[in-house]
Design a protein around this motif. Sequence first.
Motif, PDB file in Angstrom:
ATOM      1  N   ARG A 124      -6.369   5.740   3.087  1.00 18.86           N
ATOM      2  CA  ARG A 124      -6.891   4.967   1.956  1.00 18.86           C
ATOM      3  C   ARG A 124      -7.771   3.809   2.415  1.00 18.86           C
ATOM      4  N   TYR A 125      -7.415   3.170   3.510  1.00 22.46           N
ATOM      5  CA  TYR A 125      -8.163   1.993   3.954  1.00 22.46           C
ATOM      6  C   TYR A 125      -9.183   2.313   5.056  1.00 22.46           C
ATOM      7  N   CYS A 146      -8.924   3.763   7.977  1.00 17.82           N
ATOM      8  CA  CYS A 146      -8.560   3.741   9.403  1.00 17.82           C
ATOM      9  C   CYS A 146      -8.783   5.101  10.050  1.00 17.82           C
ATOM     10  N   GLY A 154      -5.123  -5.378  10.442  1.00 18.86           N
ATOM     11  CA  GLY A 154      -5.428  -4.860   9.120  1.00 18.86           C
ATOM     12  C   GLY A 154      -5.583  -5.938   8.074  1.00 18.86           C
ATOM     13  N   THR A 155      -4.839  -7.036   8.213  1.00 20.74           N
ATOM     14  CA  THR A 155      -4.924  -8.143   7.253  1.00 20.74           C
ATOM     15  C   THR A 155      -5.917  -9.215   7.681  1.00 20.74           C
ATOM     16  N   ARG A 195      -8.714  -5.096   5.816  1.00 19.49           N
ATOM     17  CA  ARG A 195      -8.566  -3.844   5.077  1.00 19.49           C
ATOM     18  C   ARG A 195      -7.331  -3.815   4.192  1.00 19.49           C
ATOM     19  N   LEU A 196      -6.317  -4.556   4.576  1.00 15.75           N
ATOM     20  CA  LEU A 196      -5.015  -4.474   3.912  1.00 15.75           C
ATOM     21  C   LEU A 196      -4.623  -5.853   3.398  1.00 15.75           C
ATOM     22  N   ASP A 209       1.352  -1.777  -0.050  1.00 16.17           N
ATOM     23  CA  ASP A 209       1.081  -0.974   1.143  1.00 16.17           C
ATOM     24  C   ASP A 209       1.458  -1.737   2.410  1.00 16.17           C
ATOM     25  N   TYR A 210       1.211  -3.035   2.409  1.00 17.19           N
ATOM     26  CA  TYR A 210       1.622  -3.849   3.559  1.00 17.19           C
ATOM     27  C   TYR A 210       3.133  -3.752   3.736  1.00 17.19           C
ATOM     28  N   HIS A 243      -3.925   6.106  -3.347  1.00 18.70           N
ATOM     29  CA  HIS A 243      -4.101   6.512  -1.952  1.00 18.70           C
ATOM     30  C   HIS A 243      -5.028   7.714  -1.792  1.00 18.70           C
TER      31      HIS A 243
END
Length: 695
Positions: free
Chosen positions: A33-34, A36, A90-91, A101-102, A108-109, A167
């Motif tokens: 989804r992000y 990666c 990611g954050t 991204r997160l 999700d985290y 997602h």
Amino acid sequence: MRFCLTILALAAPATARAAEFHFENDILPILGRYGCSASGCHAKSEGQGGFKLSVLGSDPEADYAALTKEGRGRRTFPASPDDSLILRKGTGRVPHGGGTRLAFGSDDYRTVRNWIAAGMPFGSHDAPHVVSLKVEPGERVMGQNAPQQLKVTARYSDGAEKDVTRHARFQSNAEAVATVDANGLVLTRDVPGEATVMAAYLGEVNVFSVMVPRPGAPAKNAQPQFNFIDKLVDAKLAKLNVAPSGLCDDAEFLRRVFLDLTGTLPTAAEARAFLADAAKDKRAKLVESLLDRPEFADLWAMRWADLLRVDRGPLGHQRAHLYYKWVRGAIATNKPFDAFARELVTAEGPVAEVGPANFFKVMTKPGEVASTVSQVFLGVRITCAECHHHPFDRWKQTDYYGMTAFFATGTTTNPRTNKPVYAHALGGEMPAADPSGDRRVPLAEWMTRPDNPFFARNLSNRVWAWLLGRGLVEPVDDVRATNPPSNPELLDGLAKFVVENKYDVRKLIVAITSSRVYQTTTAPNETNERDERNFSRAYFKRPDAEVLLDMMCQALGVPEKFQGSPGVTRAVQLWDSKARSDFLKLFGRPTRLTACECERGKEPSVSQVLNLLNSPDIQAKLTHEAGTVSRLVREQKDDAKLVEELYLTFFSRLPTADEKAVGVKHLAKLPANRRAAAEDLAWALLNSTEFLFNH
């Protein structure tokens, strides 16, 4: 920050038990989804920043190892989950090339954090897996500039269902008609037409189809229908509230069909004769006569030689020429296309004697052969399924290796599972063993069966694209559920025609060129000026590099000389893709290193424009003593007649009254150097859009 993380951890639900997590079902969708696991990020062939993932989670075990066992344990740190590098990067709490991204603290985290805290379990191999997707709504007619939120539901092997919209991955195949954002929100635009929006999740795909009619009063279609093609196109246009343009005139048809079928321009004499002919069936007679010309075989052999990779590099001069002669001979004798495909796929014998056997010398690996056969004869791209599930279609690695097994000498094994894969056709069930004897024979039989879902449609789509400028499926070699034809009924109708006429390509060409759709003018009307997919009008087509060079040489009356190719006077006759030509290279001649239509360049460039305007080679032909301009200046003493002959030569039509007056006035400016004035006029005609495009 450490204090904030502690507060977050205390506020989060109690750490889940390991049994509640499944890496493939819970973690991979988040990585997808992000972005990666996208091919532009960590799923690149070399990975990114030392961290490599499989494309779209196609290899869960490798991805699990990359996350939990590599990176010196920093990517996932169960003793302090929030300090895991995957969460910190990611954050955006530490520098990350992909940016933030997160969202910190998001659902999700928390899922990733709690999975790490639970010891990063992989999960049971027997856990339920996704078997299908449902997209709601499945289809809809919408107005322009209107929104529609999609809902994606995954169905699992145990019958359970789950909303996976947030997602899922989304993609529109016609962004001029409708776009879609990362959350599944579709927004139509102000262009009438159809769009298909793909939703993908864990290797499964499904689509949402939207039709956007033109607003306003019902469009009136006053155009004739010549055959079944027109009826099917008009039915689609009626749904879109679009009216087709009118018929092209005789001069437009003459030039268009000459270039489409033979890659040549009609001579001035041929143009005069056709324009003066009053017979009602003169267009049909012209098509039949062009199909019998050697130039037809030259042009269409070049097209198939591109796809079948007639390449001197791996074959050598003599064998490549033998291979080409077989291709051209099949076209010149109008060999049925099913026989052509069977003969190629099952070819055997000495490559110095059997032309089609060289197909298996250009590509020596079974997988490469299987991919090329699928792409050329079925219109299906399966190459990416060699390493992972197709990101936009149903094809999995088993499908790829099932096709590969037809061309392998031993047992084919899926390298990821180490399990044998036996030869089976696309979409079919894998048998318990490979076929006995030459495995290519049952493949060829399956391909050319009348009920094959790909073969006749692929042929129809390619021929349609060569004649109309774009395929019903576009790109023509990317047939998949998530890239449907713009007019499915028409593609089915053409395929049925092909089967009923025993794969006679010339009859297919006659049917298409006999239609009103093919004979429509390029001039738009108020309802179809933005239509680019539904053939409500003819589209401007840039000629192939070889055809464009031949057009210039023919119009200027000076043939090109090709180094190392004695006796070849036209570029389309160059069977050798390695023959040197700066012009052909500049204008996009394919190198024949793949079977993809995309190898042929169609995009314009500044270099191309500068070449046409300033090329010394073109100037030399323009001013050549034996060239067209010099000859016409000697033959035509009357300026008005000279202008007429130049227009017939370059445009296949007579000039309008205004054009003739401008031409005569220009010639009169230089009475002492009439030839130079005529060369200027010819140069202007040569560099015009009307000459440089097929229309």
